[in-house]
Structure formats: C-alpha cells, structure tokens
Design a protein around this motif. Structure first.
Motif, PDB file in Angstrom:
ATOM      1  N   LEU A 218       2.799  -3.778 -38.152  1.00  0.00           N
ATOM      2  CA  LEU A 218       2.170  -3.655 -36.919  1.00  0.00           C
ATOM      3  C   LEU A 218       1.341  -5.063 -36.491  1.00  0.00           C
ATOM      4  O   LEU A 218       1.381  -5.541 -35.309  1.00  0.00           O
ATOM      5  CB  LEU A 218       0.900  -2.918 -36.978  1.00  0.00           C
ATOM      6  CG  LEU A 218       1.198  -1.149 -37.130  1.00  0.00           C
ATOM      7  CD1 LEU A 218      -0.130  -0.360 -37.629  1.00  0.00           C
ATOM      8  CD2 LEU A 218       1.811  -0.635 -35.872  1.00  0.00           C
ATOM      9  N   LEU A 219       1.045  -5.845 -37.150  1.00  0.00           N
ATOM     10  CA  LEU A 219       0.385  -7.118 -37.192  1.00  0.00           C
ATOM     11  C   LEU A 219       1.648  -8.189 -36.418  1.00  0.00           C
ATOM     12  O   LEU A 219       1.338  -9.152 -35.794  1.00  0.00           O
ATOM     13  CB  LEU A 219      -0.095  -7.806 -38.506  1.00  0.00           C
ATOM     14  CG  LEU A 219      -1.313  -7.088 -39.067  1.00  0.00           C
ATOM     15  CD1 LEU A 219      -1.627  -7.456 -40.589  1.00  0.00           C
ATOM     16  CD2 LEU A 219      -2.553  -7.434 -38.129  1.00  0.00           C
ATOM     17  N   ALA A 220       2.765  -7.854 -37.024  1.00  0.00           N
ATOM     18  CA  ALA A 220       3.885  -8.664 -36.722  1.00  0.00           C
ATOM     19  C   ALA A 220       4.279  -8.486 -35.201  1.00  0.00           C
ATOM     20  O   ALA A 220       5.201  -9.016 -34.727  1.00  0.00           O
ATOM     21  CB  ALA A 220       4.890  -8.735 -37.733  1.00  0.00           C
ATOM     22  N   GLY A 221       3.900  -7.341 -34.778  1.00  0.00           N
ATOM     23  CA  GLY A 221       4.370  -7.068 -33.367  1.00  0.00           C
ATOM     24  C   GLY A 221       5.814  -6.374 -33.243  1.00  0.00           C
ATOM     25  O   GLY A 221       6.517  -6.001 -32.617  1.00  0.00           O
ATOM     26  N   ALA A 222       6.156  -5.938 -34.755  1.00  0.00           N
ATOM     27  CA  ALA A 222       7.457  -5.321 -34.801  1.00  0.00           C
ATOM     28  C   ALA A 222       7.976  -3.929 -34.544  1.00  0.00           C
ATOM     29  O   ALA A 222       8.852  -3.452 -34.417  1.00  0.00           O
ATOM     30  CB  ALA A 222       8.192  -5.786 -36.225  1.00  0.00           C
ATOM     31  N   HIS A 223       6.484  -3.128 -34.818  1.00  0.00           N
ATOM     32  CA  HIS A 223       6.708  -1.698 -34.534  1.00  0.00           C
ATOM     33  C   HIS A 223       5.339  -1.145 -33.798  1.00  0.00           C
ATOM     34  O   HIS A 223       4.445  -1.989 -33.732  1.00  0.00           O
ATOM     35  CB  HIS A 223       6.655  -1.149 -35.878  1.00  0.00           C
ATOM     36  CG  HIS A 223       7.880  -1.270 -36.355  1.00  0.00           C
ATOM     37  ND1 HIS A 223       9.334  -0.549 -36.093  1.00  0.00           N
ATOM     38  CD2 HIS A 223       8.330  -1.952 -37.593  1.00  0.00           C
ATOM     39  CE1 HIS A 223      10.014  -1.148 -36.780  1.00  0.00           C
ATOM     40  NE2 HIS A 223       9.568  -2.113 -37.827  1.00  0.00           N
ATOM     41  N   TRP A 224       5.549   0.181 -33.076  1.00  0.00           N
ATOM     42  CA  TRP A 224       4.476   0.625 -32.434  1.00  0.00           C
ATOM     43  C   TRP A 224       3.815   1.490 -33.363  1.00  0.00           C
ATOM     44  O   TRP A 224       4.321   2.019 -34.451  1.00  0.00           O
ATOM     45  CB  TRP A 224       4.998   1.533 -31.324  1.00  0.00           C
ATOM     46  CG  TRP A 224       5.508   0.823 -30.257  1.00  0.00           C
ATOM     47  CD1 TRP A 224       7.124   0.733 -30.100  1.00  0.00           C
ATOM     48  CD2 TRP A 224       5.306   0.146 -29.176  1.00  0.00           C
ATOM     49  NE1 TRP A 224       7.657  -0.055 -29.038  1.00  0.00           N
ATOM     50  CE2 TRP A 224       6.238  -0.523 -28.329  1.00  0.00           C
ATOM     51  CE3 TRP A 224       3.930  -0.268 -28.761  1.00  0.00           C
ATOM     52  CZ2 TRP A 224       6.091  -1.047 -27.095  1.00  0.00           C
ATOM     53  CZ3 TRP A 224       3.869  -0.970 -27.543  1.00  0.00           C
ATOM     54  CH2 TRP A 224       4.768  -1.513 -26.735  1.00  0.00           C
ATOM     55  N   LEU A 225       2.465   1.892 -33.089  1.00  0.00           N
ATOM     56  CA  LEU A 225       1.538   2.672 -34.237  1.00  0.00           C
ATOM     57  C   LEU A 225       2.593   4.106 -34.243  1.00  0.00           C
ATOM     58  O   LEU A 225       2.558   4.586 -35.452  1.00  0.00           O
ATOM     59  CB  LEU A 225       0.269   2.934 -33.513  1.00  0.00           C
ATOM     60  CG  LEU A 225      -0.476   3.829 -34.275  1.00  0.00           C
ATOM     61  CD1 LEU A 225      -0.712   3.335 -35.482  1.00  0.00           C
ATOM     62  CD2 LEU A 225      -1.812   4.132 -33.648  1.00  0.00           C
ATOM     63  N   THR A 226       3.188   4.899 -33.374  1.00  0.00           N
ATOM     64  CA  THR A 226       3.855   5.955 -33.559  1.00  0.00           C
ATOM     65  C   THR A 226       5.034   5.634 -34.312  1.00  0.00           C
ATOM     66  O   THR A 226       5.441   6.690 -34.958  1.00  0.00           O
ATOM     67  CB  THR A 226       4.214   6.320 -32.040  1.00  0.00           C
ATOM     68  OG1 THR A 226       4.910   5.403 -31.559  1.00  0.00           O
ATOM     69  CG2 THR A 226       3.012   6.891 -31.190  1.00  0.00           C
ATOM     70  N   ASP A 227       5.680   4.548 -34.327  1.00  0.00           N
ATOM     71  CA  ASP A 227       6.863   4.436 -35.409  1.00  0.00           C
ATOM     72  C   ASP A 227       6.291   4.382 -36.627  1.00  0.00           C
ATOM     73  O   ASP A 227       6.999   5.020 -37.432  1.00  0.00           O
ATOM     74  CB  ASP A 227       7.390   2.803 -34.944  1.00  0.00           C
ATOM     75  CG  ASP A 227       7.968   2.782 -33.599  1.00  0.00           C
ATOM     76  OD1 ASP A 227       8.399   3.716 -32.955  1.00  0.00           O
ATOM     77  OD2 ASP A 227       7.893   1.503 -33.181  1.00  0.00           O
ATOM     78  N   VAL A 228       5.097   3.735 -36.919  1.00  0.00           N
ATOM     79  CA  VAL A 228       4.879   3.700 -38.322  1.00  0.00           C
ATOM     80  C   VAL A 228       4.221   5.132 -38.549  1.00  0.00           C
ATOM     81  O   VAL A 228       4.501   5.565 -39.984  1.00  0.00           O
ATOM     82  CB  VAL A 228       3.645   2.732 -38.429  1.00  0.00           C
ATOM     83  CG1 VAL A 228       2.797   2.863 -39.709  1.00  0.00           C
ATOM     84  CG2 VAL A 228       4.222   1.246 -38.347  1.00  0.00           C
ATOM     85  N   ALA A 229       3.569   5.694 -37.796  1.00  0.00           N
ATOM     86  CA  ALA A 229       2.889   6.874 -38.183  1.00  0.00           C
ATOM     87  C   ALA A 229       4.002   7.873 -38.457  1.00  0.00           C
ATOM     88  O   ALA A 229       3.858   9.083 -39.436  1.00  0.00           O
ATOM     89  CB  ALA A 229       1.929   7.595 -37.058  1.00  0.00           C
ATOM     90  N   LEU A 230       5.072   8.076 -37.586  1.00  0.00           N
ATOM     91  CA  LEU A 230       6.030   9.158 -37.926  1.00  0.00           C
ATOM     92  C   LEU A 230       7.020   8.787 -38.976  1.00  0.00           C
ATOM     93  O   LEU A 230       7.448   9.368 -39.732  1.00  0.00           O
ATOM     94  CB  LEU A 230       7.148   9.180 -36.625  1.00  0.00           C
ATOM     95  CG  LEU A 230       6.593   9.953 -35.697  1.00  0.00           C
ATOM     96  CD1 LEU A 230       7.480   9.772 -34.167  1.00  0.00           C
ATOM     97  CD2 LEU A 230       6.152  11.329 -35.815  1.00  0.00           C
ATOM     98  N   SER A 231       7.119   7.463 -39.155  1.00  0.00           N
ATOM     99  CA  SER A 231       7.686   7.014 -40.570  1.00  0.00           C
ATOM    100  C   SER A 231       6.924   7.390 -42.006  1.00  0.00           C
ATOM    101  O   SER A 231       7.514   7.792 -42.935  1.00  0.00           O
ATOM    102  CB  SER A 231       8.138   5.577 -40.673  1.00  0.00           C
ATOM    103  OG  SER A 231       8.461   4.976 -39.613  1.00  0.00           O
ATOM    104  N   LEU A 232       5.667   7.167 -41.620  1.00  0.00           N
ATOM    105  CA  LEU A 232       4.842   7.794 -42.879  1.00  0.00           C
ATOM    106  C   LEU A 232       5.092   9.228 -43.273  1.00  0.00           C
ATOM    107  O   LEU A 232       4.922   9.782 -44.410  1.00  0.00           O
ATOM    108  CB  LEU A 232       3.390   7.576 -42.778  1.00  0.00           C
ATOM    109  CG  LEU A 232       2.953   5.929 -42.745  1.00  0.00           C
ATOM    110  CD1 LEU A 232       1.317   5.916 -42.543  1.00  0.00           C
ATOM    111  CD2 LEU A 232       3.339   5.433 -44.268  1.00  0.00           C
ATOM    112  N   ALA A 233       4.971  10.081 -42.005  1.00  0.00           N
ATOM    113  CA  ALA A 233       4.984  11.385 -42.039  1.00  0.00           C
ATOM    114  C   ALA A 233       6.219  12.087 -42.869  1.00  0.00           C
ATOM    115  O   ALA A 233       6.529  12.749 -43.805  1.00  0.00           O
ATOM    116  CB  ALA A 233       5.073  12.332 -40.870  1.00  0.00           C
TER     117      ALA A 233
END
Length: 282
Positions: A218-233
């Motif tokens: 997220l810090l690198a601007g490589a992904h959106w928050l939803t990308d990360v959240a769904l990846s965690l799920a």
C-alpha cells in the motif's frame, strides 16, 4: 511308512488352527517414504481447497457474502486510503519496506517455507513437517488463484489508473493489481505458522509480522486497499481449508505401517509335547 506320512499330512491340514495376536514392531519410515507421503498431502490439500465451495452450507455462503459487501464498502475509500499510504511512505523505515518486498516475493517465500518443511523432513519432526506442508500447500492453492485472477480482472494499480480502471487479460504488470501476490504469500506463511501456537501473544506477533508485506504494498502504491483486504480474506480461507484437510488426513506414517502389519497373518507349523498344529500370527 507311506501311511504314516499321509496320516501326519492329513492331521496337519485338518488340525484346528489358532491365531495368536502378538505386538508388532513399528518400523521408522524412511525419508523417501515420508517425502512421498507428504507430496500426496500437499496435492490433496490443494484439491480439497478448490472443492470446498461445492460443499459450503448457508453459514459459509453468508460469510462469503459478508466479505464481498465489506470489500464494496472499502472500495468507497480506496482512493483516499491509497493517497494516505503513499503520502506517508517516506516516513516508514526502509528495513520494514524491504522486508515486506523480499518476504512476499515467490522465490524468497518458497525458499523459506521449503526450508521449514525440509528441516522437519530430515529431522523427522512431524509437527514441523506438518507446518511446512500447510505453508506450501496453502501458498500454492492461493497463489494459483491470484495468478489467474490478476489476468482475468486486469485491475489497474493506483499509480497507473483509477480504482475503476480495468483491462482484463492484459499482460501488462500495471493491470495486475488484484489480488496482491505479496500479501497472499507473506500472510499465508505467518498465518499458517501462528496456528501452531496456542499463546495469544505469539499468535498476535506472527500475524502482525504477516501484515508487513500488505502494508508495504500500500505504501508503494502497488495495490488498492480492497486488493489487500480481499487477498487477506482469501488467505485465511485457504489456510483454514488446508489445515482442516490435514487434521483429517495426516497420520503418522509409522502408525499407518503398523496398521498394515496387523492385517498380515503369518502361518507356521507348531510342534509341542504330544501335539502339533498350525499357528496363525497376526
């Protein structure tokens, strides 16, 4: 003499047999036997994970629907959260950003998880072997999903387009924002590892470490928050699925060999004082 021999043979053939149960020696499986056994478990965990949706109940579908609704809600603030993380990227120590990048990279992550498994294999430590199997099988199952999803969805990264910018089946890396591969591999490893401990502080520490890679992306601007959240799920669902499979299927190989040995009957001629017969040992 011929009549005597014939009489002895008839007595032996038709004498009542008796079976004596004796304790079996349990042989320690070889490293190669363990490796073959574990390879089947890794592949079995992957197949079990992909087949789970076909046996979901109402509660499972309700959870899945909740994740989708939650992601839709996060999508509203995708742009704002992306701007926030990118803005504060210079304030984060490089050691954390480097850890997030390198640990979530496939070659490094599989090197680590593979080393965990091999250590358990060569030391014949079943708990460490199981942890390695869980890590590798879960990472492979989730990794294949994310590889296909990146191409199919074709979502643009924050630095290359808006949150509603999509280019399905694109080969360009800038359209491979969803899901986050670094998040999946990193969190799979730490979440799987956390399941091996009952201490809540240890669990919390490992899960926190697993969040470094997602935040660094997220810090690198490589992904959106939803990308990360769904990846965690996705990661949690896959690890839980493989873990459940291993609970059902992973038995000690030595115990399996012992069960096989008990099914075998060894027949022997038994001679004693004034008696003889056939003894079946199993």
């Amino acid at each position: 003499m011929k009549k005597y021999i014939l009489s002895v043979l008839l007595v032996i053939l038709f004498a009542p047999t008796q079976a004596q149960e004796q304790p079996q020696q349990v042989t320690t499986p070889t490293t190669w036997q363990l490796a073959k056994h574990d390879a089947k478990l890794m592949f079995g965990g992957l197949k079990y994970t992909y087949s789970r949706p076909f046996s979901w109940g109402q509660d499972d579908w309700a959870i899945a629907a909740g994740v989708v609704v939650g992601a839709a809600g996060l999508n509203i603030i995708d742009q704002q959260t992306s701007d926030f993380f990118v803005k504060h990227e210079p304030d984060v120590p490089n050691i954390l950003k480097d850890f997030g990048w390198y640990f979530g990279s496939p070659q490094n992550n599989y090197g680590i998880t593979g080393s965990v498994y091999l250590f358990g294999l060569f030391t014949k430590n079943e708990k460490i072997r199981r942890t390695g199997i869980l890590m590798i099988s879960a990472a492979s199952a989730a990794g294949l999903i994310q590889t296909v999803s990146k191409t199919v969805t074709g979502r643009a990264r924050p630095s290359d387009g808006g949150k509603f910018s999509f280019k399905p089946f694109s080969n360009e890396g800038k359209y491979h924002s969803f899901p986050s591969g670094h998040t999946i591999l990193s969190f799979t490893t730490f979440y799987a590892l956390s399941k091996q401990f009952s201490n809540p502080w240890v669990k919390a520490g490992l899960i926190t470490a697993g969040m470094i890679s997602p935040v660094s992306r997220l810090l690198a601007g490589a992904h959106w928050l939803t990308d990360v959240a769904l990846s965690l799920a996705l990661t949690v669902a896959v690890v839980e699925s493989v873990d459940k499979y291993l609970d059902k299927e992973m038995g000690s190989l030595s115990e399996m060999e012992a069960r096989k040995a008990k099914k075998k009957i060894s027949w022997n001629l038994k001679l004693g004082a004034g008696s003889f017969g056939i003894t079946g040992t199993f």
